[in-house]
Design an enzyme around this catalytic site. Structure first.
Site, mmCIF file in Angstrom:
data_model
loop_
_atom_site.group_PDB
_atom_site.id
_atom_site.type_symbol
_atom_site.label_atom_id
_atom_site.label_comp_id
_atom_site.label_asym_id
_atom_site.label_seq_id
_atom_site.Cartn_x
_atom_site.Cartn_y
_atom_site.Cartn_z
ATOM 1 C CG PHE A 190 -24.570 -15.923 37.146
ATOM 2 C CD1 PHE A 190 -23.738 -16.916 36.660
ATOM 3 C CD2 PHE A 190 -25.604 -15.475 36.334
ATOM 4 C CE1 PHE A 190 -23.918 -17.442 35.381
ATOM 5 C CE2 PHE A 190 -25.795 -15.995 35.065
ATOM 6 C CZ PHE A 190 -24.942 -16.988 34.590
ATOM 7 C CB CYS A 191 -22.109 -15.881 42.691
ATOM 8 S SG CYS A 191 -21.013 -15.933 44.107
ATOM 9 C CB ALA A 192 -23.698 -12.688 45.992
#
Length: 560
Positions: free
Chosen positions: A291-293
């Site tokens: 997720f994301c970073a």
């Protein structure tokens, strides 16, 4: 290491000097405006100034054609339309906003243009008459109705935020939710812990599970429990209810003593975690999700594993992850050598990038929604901060160790991932060598990782990619359970997405529902046959240690 982590005492704020903090903020704002002055077209400024003067005359005469946008919540009070003074004040403000927006320089450098747009948004939102008591009719009415009580409460809120929140208005009532009681309550246990992370195994909520587990990597800049906010709104719960053996990474919240942790530190920790997950499930391989970073970390991990011939990852998923920073984005506006070098030096000096620094930065990317709305609510209206679980999670900040922060800045600044030039353990990571199937998501109104930039991931990977475009923004698209009548997504079932995201979009179809449902169908097809759900969590080699949500989630280290 199995002992429960001690929570350090809260920092002493008795020496906080609000005037000194205010002077520092004013100085920083002045420097930023001076540095950004070239982002505006001087000829356009002259033209728009003259036009603004003409419009002001029309406003004073009462024959201006400017109308109040009914979608602008700041001007919802009927007084803005009914009262001649307030109507002229609103028209003047909208005329000023138009002049500022039209003065932004049209440059060939998209990064400079984005910086100008951000600065223009900050200036216009900050000068809104709704931000001041005597030019906000709703706040004036509230003061009269409460006989001044709203002003007293507002002052109390303001002084509290000066002392405890760096002068920023609080987004949420922090006492309304308790992690482990109101948030992050899905049943599970810590089944592995090293210095960097805990691995949480979640209790299956059905009689049979798929044999191949999934390891989910949350971003290091936030705590993992946005995936497990509450029953009925939990991605973790949804996976566990549908036969997915789900394991989640809970990163340690680092302090200055962990300043040396970098990409390689995190990848070594994840390799140990994979050993544990496969031992517990008796599976030869697993699926992963970032997720994301966390998706950037996932990419570095899988690139390293591929280089050494490690084929224990069967498929991978990305959620609102940005891997190519050459694509125009709002966050890309910060890709300036002076800005990034200053940030790198500051985190090296402190040992960490404090979580509240990132939180404040992202808030000013959307000043109306994330700064001034709460300013008006908390101070002018005298209301308590709202009670909302997503905002409670968003304000539960985590630090980045200086080493990892520097590595992220290198990825951001030099953009080595698309060219296969990201170096890990002395080797280059080339995503085109990742031949496993991939599921990639973006979100329609995401301001941090715009969907067209997320789509670019499908062109970097070497296997078959499936892209899905969810409704909502960066966080709301992730907390998107089935059953919401407003939820929708765009799908295009081609296994070879075209290079142009708009070409993909032109052939996509919109469907009602949550992307969770589509992803579940996709991941179940890649999770192997079913078997009876395990009766207990962990294994002989990796016994259950502490109940979910674990211990690292509660750490509150210093910020240097």
């Amino acid at each position: 290491m199995t002992e429960r982590v001690q929570r350090p005492a809260k920092p002493d704020v008795s020496g906080f000097n609000p005037l000194q903090s205010l002077r520092r903020r004013v100085g920083q704002t002045r420097d930023a405006l001076t540095a950004a002055s070239h982002l505006f077209d001087t000829r356009a400024v002259s033209r728009e100034t003259a036009e603004l003067a003409r419009e002001m005359i029309a406003i004073l005469r009462g024959d201006s054609a400017i109308t109040i946008d009914p979608r602008d919540k700041r001007f919802r009070d009927p007084t803005w339309e009914e009262n001649p003074f307030f109507r002229r004040l609103a028209q003047t403000y909208f005329a000023f906003c138009r002049a500022v927006d039209n003065s932004v320089a049209e440059t060939g450098d998209w990064k400079e243009h984005e910086r100008a747009e951000i600065l223009a948004d900050i200036v216009t939102s900050s000068l809104s008459p709704t931000n001041l008591l005597f030019s906000n009719p709703a706040a004036l009415k509230r003061a009269v109705e409460t006989r001044g009580g709203s002003l007293v409460n507002g002052l109390r809120n303001f002084l509290t935020d000066l002392r405890q929140n760096g002068g920023m208005p609080r987004h949420v009532d922090r006492n309304a939710f308790e992690v482990g009681k109101d948030l992050a309550v899905s049943p599970g246990a810590v089944v592995f812990r090293n210095e960097v992370l805990e691995i949480l195994q979640y209790q299956p909520q059905c009689k049979q599970v798929h044999k191949r587990p999934i390891l989910v990597m949350s971003p290091q800049i936030n705590k993992f429990y946005f995936m497990d906010l509450a029953p009925g709104r939990s991605f973790i719960e949804y996976a566990a209810q549908n036969g997915i053996q789900i394991f989640v990474v809970s990163w340690r919240n680092p302090g200055p003593e962990q300043s040396h942790w970098n990409f390689e530190t995190y990848i070594e920790a994840l390799l140990e975690a994979i050993d544990a997950v496969l031992d517990i499930t008796k599976s030869p391989d697993l699926n992963t999700m970032g997720f994301c970073a966390g998706g950037i970390t996932q990419s570095a991990l899988l690139g390293h594993m591929t280089n050494r011939g490690d084929k224990r990852v069967h498929s991978l998923s990305y959620a609102v992850t940005l891997l190519d920073f050459s694509v125009p984005t709002m966050v890309g506006a910060l890709n300036n050598d002076q800005i990034l070098d200053s940030s790198r030096r500051d985190s090296a000096r402190r040992g960490v990038l404090p979580g509240k620094t990132l939180r404040t930065l992202f808030a000013w990317f959307r000043p109306n929604d994330l700064v001034w709305t709460f300013w008006v609510n908390n101070y002018l209206m005298g209301n308590d901060p709202p009670k909302f679980d997503i905002l409670a999670w968003n304000n539960d900040s985590t630090n980045l160790p200086a080493g990892l922060h520097a590595d992220f800045l290198d990825v951001f600044q030099n953009n080595p991932i698309p060219a296969g030039e990201l170096e890990m353990f002395g080797e280059r990571v080339d995503l085109s060598k990742l031949k496993m199937d991939a599921f990639v998501t973006g979100a329609v109104t995401d301001h941090l990782t715009p969907w067209r930039a997320c789509y670019r991931t499908t062109q970097l990977l070497g296997g078959k990619s499936q892209f899905l475009l969810s409704n909502a923004g960066h966080v709301a698209s992730l907390v998107n359970p089935p059953g919401n009548p407003k939820a929708s997504y765009f799908r295009n079932d081609t296994n070879k997405p075209p290079a142009d995201p708009d070409e993909w979009y032109a052939d996509a179809t919109q469907e009602t529902g949550s992307w969770w449902e589509y992803w579940l169908e996709w991941i179940q097809a890649r999770s192997g046959e079913k078997k009876n759900a395990p009766r207990k969590l962990g294994s002989k080699n990796y016994p259950a240690l502490d109940p979910a949500p674990g211990t690292y989630i509660f750490e509150e280290p210093g910020e240097g």
